[in-house]
Design a protein around this motif. Sequence first.
Motif, mmCIF file in Angstrom:
data_model
loop_
_atom_site.group_PDB
_atom_site.id
_atom_site.type_symbol
_atom_site.label_atom_id
_atom_site.label_comp_id
_atom_site.label_asym_id
_atom_site.label_seq_id
_atom_site.Cartn_x
_atom_site.Cartn_y
_atom_site.Cartn_z
ATOM 1 N N PRO A 10 -0.107 -19.425 -33.988
ATOM 2 C CA PRO A 10 -1.183 -19.414 -33.000
ATOM 3 C C PRO A 10 -1.289 -18.057 -32.324
ATOM 4 O O PRO A 10 -0.302 -17.322 -32.171
ATOM 5 C CB PRO A 10 -0.758 -20.494 -32.003
ATOM 6 C CG PRO A 10 0.162 -21.388 -32.772
ATOM 7 C CD PRO A 10 0.877 -20.490 -33.741
ATOM 8 N N ALA A 11 -2.473 -17.688 -31.952
ATOM 9 C CA ALA A 11 -2.714 -16.404 -31.293
ATOM 10 C C ALA A 11 -1.920 -16.332 -29.998
ATOM 11 O O ALA A 11 -1.840 -17.301 -29.237
ATOM 12 C CB ALA A 11 -4.207 -16.230 -31.012
ATOM 13 N N GLY A 12 -1.314 -15.187 -29.750
ATOM 14 C CA GLY A 12 -0.547 -14.979 -28.539
ATOM 15 C C GLY A 12 0.903 -15.401 -28.632
ATOM 16 O O GLY A 12 1.634 -15.302 -27.644
ATOM 17 N N THR A 13 1.338 -15.888 -29.815
ATOM 18 C CA THR A 13 2.727 -16.319 -29.967
ATOM 19 C C THR A 13 3.630 -15.098 -30.071
ATOM 20 O O THR A 13 3.338 -14.147 -30.809
ATOM 21 C CB THR A 13 2.889 -17.185 -31.233
ATOM 22 O OG1 THR A 13 1.984 -18.300 -31.160
ATOM 23 C CG2 THR A 13 4.306 -17.702 -31.355
ATOM 24 N N ARG A 14 4.745 -15.126 -29.333
ATOM 25 C CA ARG A 14 5.687 -14.003 -29.393
ATOM 26 C C ARG A 14 6.338 -13.935 -30.770
ATOM 27 O O ARG A 14 6.550 -14.953 -31.418
ATOM 28 C CB ARG A 14 6.765 -14.161 -28.329
ATOM 29 C CG ARG A 14 6.243 -14.080 -26.898
ATOM 30 C CD ARG A 14 7.383 -14.271 -25.920
ATOM 31 N NE ARG A 14 8.013 -15.581 -26.137
ATOM 32 C CZ ARG A 14 9.181 -15.923 -25.572
ATOM 33 N NH1 ARG A 14 9.825 -15.055 -24.797
ATOM 34 N NH2 ARG A 14 9.687 -17.111 -25.800
ATOM 35 N N PRO A 15 6.689 -12.734 -31.231
ATOM 36 C CA PRO A 15 7.283 -12.597 -32.580
ATOM 37 C C PRO A 15 8.530 -13.436 -32.770
ATOM 38 O O PRO A 15 8.749 -13.984 -33.858
ATOM 39 C CB PRO A 15 7.581 -11.097 -32.678
ATOM 40 C CG PRO A 15 6.600 -10.468 -31.733
ATOM 41 C CD PRO A 15 6.440 -11.425 -30.603
ATOM 42 N N VAL A 16 9.377 -13.570 -31.716
ATOM 43 C CA VAL A 16 10.624 -14.319 -31.878
ATOM 44 C C VAL A 16 10.354 -15.821 -32.042
ATOM 45 O O VAL A 16 11.189 -16.551 -32.582
ATOM 46 C CB VAL A 16 11.547 -14.080 -30.667
ATOM 47 C CG1 VAL A 16 12.013 -12.632 -30.642
ATOM 48 C CG2 VAL A 16 10.843 -14.433 -29.363
ATOM 49 N N ALA A 17 9.183 -16.268 -31.556
ATOM 50 C CA ALA A 17 8.850 -17.702 -31.651
ATOM 51 C C ALA A 17 7.858 -17.995 -32.759
ATOM 52 O O ALA A 17 7.480 -19.156 -32.953
ATOM 53 C CB ALA A 17 8.287 -18.197 -30.314
ATOM 54 N N ALA A 18 7.439 -16.953 -33.500
ATOM 55 C CA ALA A 18 6.405 -17.148 -34.509
ATOM 56 C C ALA A 18 6.891 -18.059 -35.636
ATOM 57 O O ALA A 18 6.137 -18.923 -36.117
ATOM 58 C CB ALA A 18 5.966 -15.801 -35.078
ATOM 59 N N LYS A 19 8.165 -17.884 -36.045
ATOM 60 C CA LYS A 19 8.669 -18.696 -37.148
ATOM 61 C C LYS A 19 8.664 -20.178 -36.775
ATOM 62 O O LYS A 19 8.215 -21.040 -37.542
ATOM 63 C CB LYS A 19 10.076 -18.254 -37.523
ATOM 64 C CG LYS A 19 10.643 -18.997 -38.732
ATOM 65 C CD LYS A 19 12.075 -18.583 -39.026
ATOM 66 C CE LYS A 19 12.121 -17.122 -39.461
ATOM 67 N NZ LYS A 19 13.500 -16.752 -39.888
ATOM 68 N N ALA A 20 9.150 -20.525 -35.582
ATOM 69 C CA ALA A 20 9.177 -21.925 -35.147
ATOM 70 C C ALA A 20 7.763 -22.487 -35.034
ATOM 71 O O ALA A 20 7.506 -23.651 -35.384
ATOM 72 C CB ALA A 20 9.907 -22.047 -33.813
ATOM 73 N N ALA A 21 6.821 -21.669 -34.565
ATOM 74 C CA ALA A 21 5.438 -22.139 -34.417
ATOM 75 C C ALA A 21 4.816 -22.433 -35.780
ATOM 76 O O ALA A 21 4.094 -23.431 -35.948
ATOM 77 C CB ALA A 21 4.617 -21.093 -33.675
ATOM 78 N N VAL A 22 5.109 -21.587 -36.783
ATOM 79 C CA VAL A 22 4.555 -21.811 -38.125
ATOM 80 C C VAL A 22 5.158 -23.065 -38.740
ATOM 81 O O VAL A 22 4.438 -23.903 -39.315
ATOM 82 C CB VAL A 22 4.823 -20.582 -39.020
ATOM 83 C CG1 VAL A 22 4.482 -20.902 -40.470
ATOM 84 C CG2 VAL A 22 4.009 -19.394 -38.540
ATOM 85 N N VAL A 23 6.486 -23.229 -38.624
ATOM 86 C CA VAL A 23 7.133 -24.415 -39.185
ATOM 87 C C VAL A 23 6.624 -25.680 -38.499
ATOM 88 O O VAL A 23 6.361 -26.699 -39.141
ATOM 89 C CB VAL A 23 8.661 -24.297 -39.056
ATOM 90 C CG1 VAL A 23 9.336 -25.592 -39.499
ATOM 91 C CG2 VAL A 23 9.176 -23.132 -39.902
ATOM 92 N N ARG A 24 6.471 -25.622 -37.170
ATOM 93 C CA ARG A 24 5.962 -26.791 -36.428
ATOM 94 C C ARG A 24 4.546 -27.142 -36.900
ATOM 95 O O ARG A 24 4.206 -28.308 -37.047
ATOM 96 C CB ARG A 24 5.979 -26.498 -34.928
ATOM 97 C CG ARG A 24 5.632 -27.706 -34.073
ATOM 98 C CD ARG A 24 5.808 -27.416 -32.588
ATOM 99 N NE ARG A 24 7.220 -27.277 -32.257
ATOM 100 C CZ ARG A 24 7.826 -26.136 -31.955
ATOM 101 N NH1 ARG A 24 7.135 -24.997 -31.945
ATOM 102 N NH2 ARG A 24 9.105 -26.098 -31.660
#
Length: 383
Positions: A10-24
């Motif tokens: 999602p737009a605005g997601t921090r790089p460290v949380a990008a992997k978890a956001a994509v998997v979710r």
Amino acid sequence: MPPSLRELAPAGTRPVAAKAAVVRGLVRQLFLHNSDLQAYRILLMAATGRAPEEVAALTEHDIEFGSSSVTIDFRKGRARARMRQAFSTPGPESPSLLHPARPRLDAGEICRRLLELNRPLAERFGISPVPLFLRAAMFWPQVTPARLDRTSTFAGWLRERGLSVDGQPDIRRLRKSSKVEKAIAFKGRASDIADDHSVQTFHRHYAHGTTLKVIAGSVITAAQTRWLDKAVAGPVVLGEEAEQSLGQPGSAAALGLSEEAVEQLRTGQLDMGVSSCRDPFASPYGRAGQLCPVAPTRCLECRNAFVLPSNLPQLLLFADHLERLQLRLSPQLFHALWGQSRVNVTETIKARTDAEIAQARRQIAEGKAALALPLSAHVEFDA
């Protein structure tokens, strides 16, 4: 993460949380989540009329599919009650219509979809029987099965979709809507509406507002229909010209009579005293096949009656009889028992000319006309 995957975050997601956001996001594509379950719960509640907790607790062992129906076992924990209920369904072999001829919710199809969508997740984690309301919960880096999250409320689901409702957004109000539909379908009969709980519960929680209006409206409509039918469904009054035209082609069909009945009417074979009768053995005041038990006292209120010009002397005698009854009975009792008959006989006599009435009076005076009334008609008293 490769750039192609980072673009899915999602737009605005921090790089460290990008992997978890994509998997979710991928997990939400594979399995149902709270938002999906909330929508299915709304559909199943609307299709069955059951409470939220009854619907959310269903598993595949509670559902039995038939060729044209589905039977569901509902459990209500608070009341410690269990109820089986059947719903019609076209069956899995029938084609699914995206645009049916009329709107309807198919409880069987909703249950099939939920089981189909939840079975892969249940089999992956060895869950049996398969719950209808199962979701994949993401606890990074683990994916675990879970039931519908209680923190995911109906109000939150509405906000996510930009929807609004009048009053407080509570999913239990859908249950009250189904009760209103039952009140309309069963014309306000509480014993039928309260088929999944006690009548006392219905009176305490549901019998107010729209339901009371439906019950009151049904009672008023029934009373109005009863009195309107009594006022409208009276005898057919025929004049001289109409009586002479009975033998013409098409007259019998216009009056709803057979040719034989028209001939019997013209020759006086169906004369019941103050009128002729369409069928003395099909009286609305008696059993089928029984000779009319109330003739001639109720002929002026009967839809089977045909008043001919030759009945005028008997009508005058019957009007005189009602005048005497009015002197013996209280106004309230006379109106209740004989008010409609008096109105009908008065209007029928008014349709005759003064010369016809004078001629009928002469026939009565000369003893050429008489009115045969049963004994009960002469012994009626005000109780």
